[in-house]
Write an enzyme that holds these catalytic residues in place. Structure first.
Site, mmCIF file in Angstrom:
data_model
loop_
_atom_site.group_PDB
_atom_site.id
_atom_site.type_symbol
_atom_site.label_atom_id
_atom_site.label_comp_id
_atom_site.label_asym_id
_atom_site.label_seq_id
_atom_site.Cartn_x
_atom_site.Cartn_y
_atom_site.Cartn_z
ATOM 1 N N ASP A 81 34.907 84.106 -33.473
ATOM 2 C CA ASP A 81 34.891 84.118 -31.986
ATOM 3 C C ASP A 81 34.114 82.672 -31.689
ATOM 4 O OD1 ASP A 81 35.180 84.490 -29.166
ATOM 5 O OD2 ASP A 81 33.190 85.807 -29.038
ATOM 6 N N GLU A 104 26.573 80.367 -11.980
ATOM 7 C CA GLU A 104 26.814 79.535 -13.010
ATOM 8 C C GLU A 104 27.283 78.049 -12.521
ATOM 9 O OE1 GLU A 104 29.213 81.204 -16.104
ATOM 10 O OE2 GLU A 104 27.733 82.712 -16.725
ATOM 11 N N ASP A 112 34.884 79.737 -30.345
ATOM 12 C CA ASP A 112 35.759 79.025 -29.747
ATOM 13 C C ASP A 112 35.417 77.635 -29.513
ATOM 14 O OD1 ASP A 112 34.316 78.872 -27.092
ATOM 15 O OD2 ASP A 112 35.377 80.673 -26.374
ATOM 16 N N ARG A 139 31.083 76.036 -30.495
ATOM 17 C CA ARG A 139 30.446 77.192 -30.766
ATOM 18 C C ARG A 139 30.195 77.316 -32.377
ATOM 19 N NH1 ARG A 139 32.523 81.265 -26.512
ATOM 20 N NH2 ARG A 139 32.275 82.966 -27.936
ATOM 21 N N TRP A 158 38.737 78.274 -20.155
ATOM 22 C CA TRP A 158 37.750 78.604 -18.963
ATOM 23 C C TRP A 158 36.731 77.266 -18.541
ATOM 24 C CZ3 TRP A 158 33.047 79.950 -20.722
ATOM 25 C CH2 TRP A 158 33.004 80.423 -21.992
ATOM 26 N N ASN A 185 27.399 77.403 -25.751
ATOM 27 C CA ASN A 185 28.669 78.152 -25.224
ATOM 28 C C ASN A 185 29.071 77.202 -23.966
ATOM 29 O OD1 ASN A 185 29.770 80.440 -23.305
ATOM 30 N ND2 ASN A 185 29.286 81.318 -25.393
ATOM 31 N N TRP A 186 29.285 77.722 -22.644
ATOM 32 C CA TRP A 186 29.953 76.848 -21.566
ATOM 33 C C TRP A 186 28.919 75.929 -21.110
ATOM 34 C CZ3 TRP A 186 27.486 76.653 -17.063
ATOM 35 C CH2 TRP A 186 26.876 77.841 -16.683
ATOM 36 N N ARG A 189 32.114 78.714 -11.376
ATOM 37 C CA ARG A 189 31.330 77.621 -11.851
ATOM 38 C C ARG A 189 31.444 76.302 -10.838
ATOM 39 N NH1 ARG A 189 33.231 79.433 -16.534
ATOM 40 N NH2 ARG A 189 31.966 80.762 -17.431
#
Lengths: 595, 190
Positions: free
Chosen positions: A330, A102, A332, A357, A269, A430-431, A157
């Protein structure tokens, strides 16, 4: 012969020196030349060295925009693989059958620094149109210990650079400083504790001789934090909890009698951003725990699901903006906040952009923390009718309610124990990072167009155990999930363009003056026109793209690099929504493209 | 709640050791890779438990738990018999996330009287690896002997499972030292 390539540096003089040293038969390594030492000046002025990629998110504002334009709209169709390099780190551990990639490579003076999921760092010499491994540092991550409490994959990452050091994290909670020339660990420090369910997956953010570390673990009952380590003294400068302690401001938003705040989540994170003008770090804060039993933690649950601004020197909280109070989904807000300045009605607006999200993209005034605009960037949102145009809060949000229900028929709760939500709990984004083109004022979001099903489990304090899931339920995947790249015009706060993709975007974006690059978990890396998002080039890597592209130059030639290796949360928890991806094999490879 | 009280571990273990002896020869291949003492006849099953990634959903201790994967049931609290465990490992459980591990299940071999077409949307996922019938028996024996009926996971169990230098078990050591956790860790013996 090849082994000396690792010691060549930017200047010809240094190269000659390297040869001279090699010829003299010395095995001692060369000191980093002054040009190589990374300092605050260089980190603040990355536009002066466009051939390098020094920050995880390219610059302190997380633009992931490169001014390089040797590869452009007219010639991108000729882009070809220049070289590849197989990496390692796909071993399993804990609850994970394999690792994935990632990371965002860091590029400096023709050398790349990349990581694999278990935190091994690879220094690669990219001179001469091929990649040669200079060194690999294996931190010997305790796989069973960390892998058992990594909710969402064996992930790392990437690294950061400082002085003559490479700064990296490990899943088992360490911050490492590695000698850039030799690959030897100079020192390391334990920052997070997997015994508490804490792990680290993000790249460090370097600000003024400090490494800022974020933590993962909201699914395991952690109390989130950000920690700053002085890179000279190796000591902690500050640690700010993302959930206030008893009596601190914000603690009144935890209204239960279970002491829910102590295990309230609020992970950090994804690497944040830094505004040097105000010495402010802006960081996205994760979901509250337990994820889906929101009645366990009545109240707004600050600072979960918020963008949080901290004084970089002291770690003191300056402002926050919360997106989904008392989050039962959830959803976030761990995403990066992208710092942009746009002309406004009364002078330039200093914004922080975040693609949440919960399916909405937000612009916040980063001086005050006040809402400016917000809009849904996904095709389908079912949990709220929309945002209040003044406050940006979901319309159904009621500050007098301890437990928010939003659109109650959709919202997971103790009276709605199984329900479908859109976006699904992986979120609209997401991330994987967005990118921003400051010329076009377009912001590109890597989107997961999704719904999924949530089952609620009523939590009680006795169910809280160290290193065990603390989720209050779980998702399942009865619906097909797709994706898109969605471009937002930051001057209007409106969607400018959407390019739909068969699979969710699990990699993220890179912007150049007239292109954007991205990938698909089915293997394709692609280049799109920056305005129309029309696909101009595509290459199938044969693996799953789960990492963002970046670009750099070596000896004046432009390259695009991307790590390929599907791992992470999707592969294990969400794969049923994309059945074709079950065919994608674990892998670990660096692809580098050039004209 | 604590239904393991009605399933005392000792008799189960006895039964299993006898059964396990019957095919211990056929399973020596796994014994090689297993780190646990060779004297435990369920070592082969323990190796399968790791290799087939039962740990990925049920965790090393078998307690499963919620989380992103939904609920993998607790094998410590299971009430299933050896035969029932063999069936569910072979055939998976239709309509749930419990995969099938038998090659040819729902194709050459009908499961619950169903083939793939009959199972339709209820078709359970396919395990990451296929297991031979003897592996399935071995893992069932391991579940019965070491997991079913056990209370909260203990430090001793954990180090037996991992037999490595990982710190994965440390958390149980600290827990065991905390007096207020005592009732949980003595659950098995009640």
């Amino acid at each position: 012969m090849e082994r000396f390539s690792g010691h060549t540096t930017i200047s010809t003089r240094a190269r000659l020196l390297a040869v001279a040293v090699a010829a003299a038969g010395m095995t001692a390594t060369l000191p980093a030349s002054a040009a190589d030492a990374v300092n605050q000046e260089r980190l603040l002025n990355v536009e002066k060295e466009p051939g390098n990629w020094l920050h995880h998110h390219q610059n302190y504002s997380a633009h992931r925009f490169s001014t390089l334009k040797e590869i452009n709209r007219d010639n991108v169709k000729n882009l070809k693989v220049a070289w590849t390099l197989h990496l390692g780190g796909i071993e399993g551990g804990g609850i994970w059958s394999h690792g994935g990639l990632e990371g965002t490579p860091i590029a400096e003076n023709g050398f790349l620094y990349v990581t694999d999921g278990w935190g091994s760092v690879y220094k690669i010499d990219a001179h001469g149109g091929r990649g040669v491994l200079v060194w690999k540092m294996d931190p010997k991550t305790d796989r069973d210990w960390a892998g058992a409490v990594a909710c969402c994959g064996v992930d790392n990452r990437g690294v950061a650079l400082w002085g003559d050091l490479v700064i990296s994290h490990t899943l088992d909670g360490r911050l490492l400083a590695i000698n850039k020339e030799t690959g030897q660990v100079a020192w390391q420090r334990t920052v997070a504790d997997p015994d508490k369910g804490e792990t680290i997956t993000g790249a460090p953010l370097i600000v003024k001789n400090m490494a800022i570390t974020g933590v993962a673990g909201a699914e395991y009952g952690i109390r989130g934090w950000l920690a700053a380590t002085d890179l000279t003294t190796q000591k902690e400068v500050w640690r700010t909890y993302t959930i206030p302690g008893k009596g601190e401001p914000g603690s009144e938003t935890w209204k239960d009698s279970n002491n829910a705040a102590a295990s309230g989540g609020g992970s950090t994170w994804v690497t944040g951003t830094y505004d040097p003008a105000t010495d402010t770090i802006i960081w996205g804060i994760g979901n509250p725990g337990p994820d889906w039993d929101s009645a366990y933690r009545p109240g707004d649950n600050l600072y979960t699901d918020s963008s949080l601004a901290l004084d970089a020197t002291t770690g003191k909280i300056k402002w926050y903006y919360q997106h989904t109070p008392n989050d039962p989904y959830d959803y976030d807000s761990v995403a990066e906040n992208v710092l942009v300045d746009v002309p406004g009605p009364s002078g330039p607006q200093k914004l922080a952009l975040e693609a949440d999200r919960n399916g909405f993209a937000y612009a916040i005034d980063r001086t005050t923390g006040k809402f400016v605009w917000g809009l849904p960037f996904v095709k389908k949102v079912t949990w709220t009718k929309g945002l209040d145009p003044e406050t940006g809060k979901p319309i159904e949000y009621d500050p007098n309610k301890a437990v928010q229900t939003y659109i109650a028929s959709v919202t997971p709760s103790r009276t709605n124990m199984e329900t479908d939500i859109c976006p699904g709990n992986m979120g609209g984004k997401n991330w994987p990072p967005t990118a921003y083109n400051p010329d076009l004022k377009l912001w590109y979001i890597p989107v997961i167009e999704s719904c999924n099903r949530i089952k609620v489990e009523v939590m009680t304090p006795d169910k809280l155990k160290p290193r065990e899931f603390w989720t209050g339920g779980g998702p399942s995947q009865p619906f097909r999930i797709t994706g898109s790249v969605t471009a937002i015009d930051v001057t209007t706060g409106k969607i400018a363009q959407k390019m739909e993709t068969p699979f969710p975007n699990l990699g993220g974006m890179l912007a150049t003056p007239d292109l954007v690059f991205t990938g698909q978990p089915s293997g394709e890396v692609m280049a799109l026109d920056a305005k129309s998002l029309q696909k101009l080039w595509e290459f199938n890597t044969g693996g799953g793209v789960n990492a963002p592209p970046m670009t750099f130059t070596v000896d004046g030639k432009q390259y695009v690099a991307i790590l390929v290796g599907l791992g992470g949360a999707w592969d294990k928890w969400f794969i049923d929504s994309t059945p074709e991806l079950k065919k994608i094999q674990p892998g670990s490879m660096l692809y580098v493209f050039a004209l | 709640m604590m239904n393991f009280n009605s399933f005392p571990a000792a008799p189960g273990m006895l039964l299993v050791s006898v059964v396990a002896l019957n095919f211990s020869i056929g399973t020596t291949a796994y014994g090689q890779s297993a780190q646990a003492p060779a004297s435990d006849p369920t070592n082969a099953g323990k190796a399968v438990f790791s290799k087939a990634n039962c740990v990925g959903c049920h965790k090393w201790h078998g307690n499963g738990g919620g989380g992103y994967g939904g609920d993998a049931l607790s094998l410590r609290k299971t009430e299933l018999t050896r035969d029932q465990i063999i069936e569910i490992v072979g055939c998976g459980r239709p309509g749930t996330g419990m995969p099938f591990f038998m090659r040819g299940a729902y194709d050459e071999v009908k499961c619950h009287g169903m083939n793939r077409q009959d199972a339709g949307a209820q078709m359970p996922p396919e395990g990451g690896t296929f297991l031979r019938p003897k592996d399935i028996e071995a893992v069932a024996d391991y579940v019965i002997a070491h997991i079913k009926g056990a209370g909260e996971p203990t430090y001793a169990e954990c180090v037996t499972f991992f037999s490595s230098t990982s710190r994965v078990c440390d958390v149980y050591k600290t827990q065991a030292q905390k007096p207020d956790d005592a009732p949980a860790s003595t659950g098995k013996g009640q």
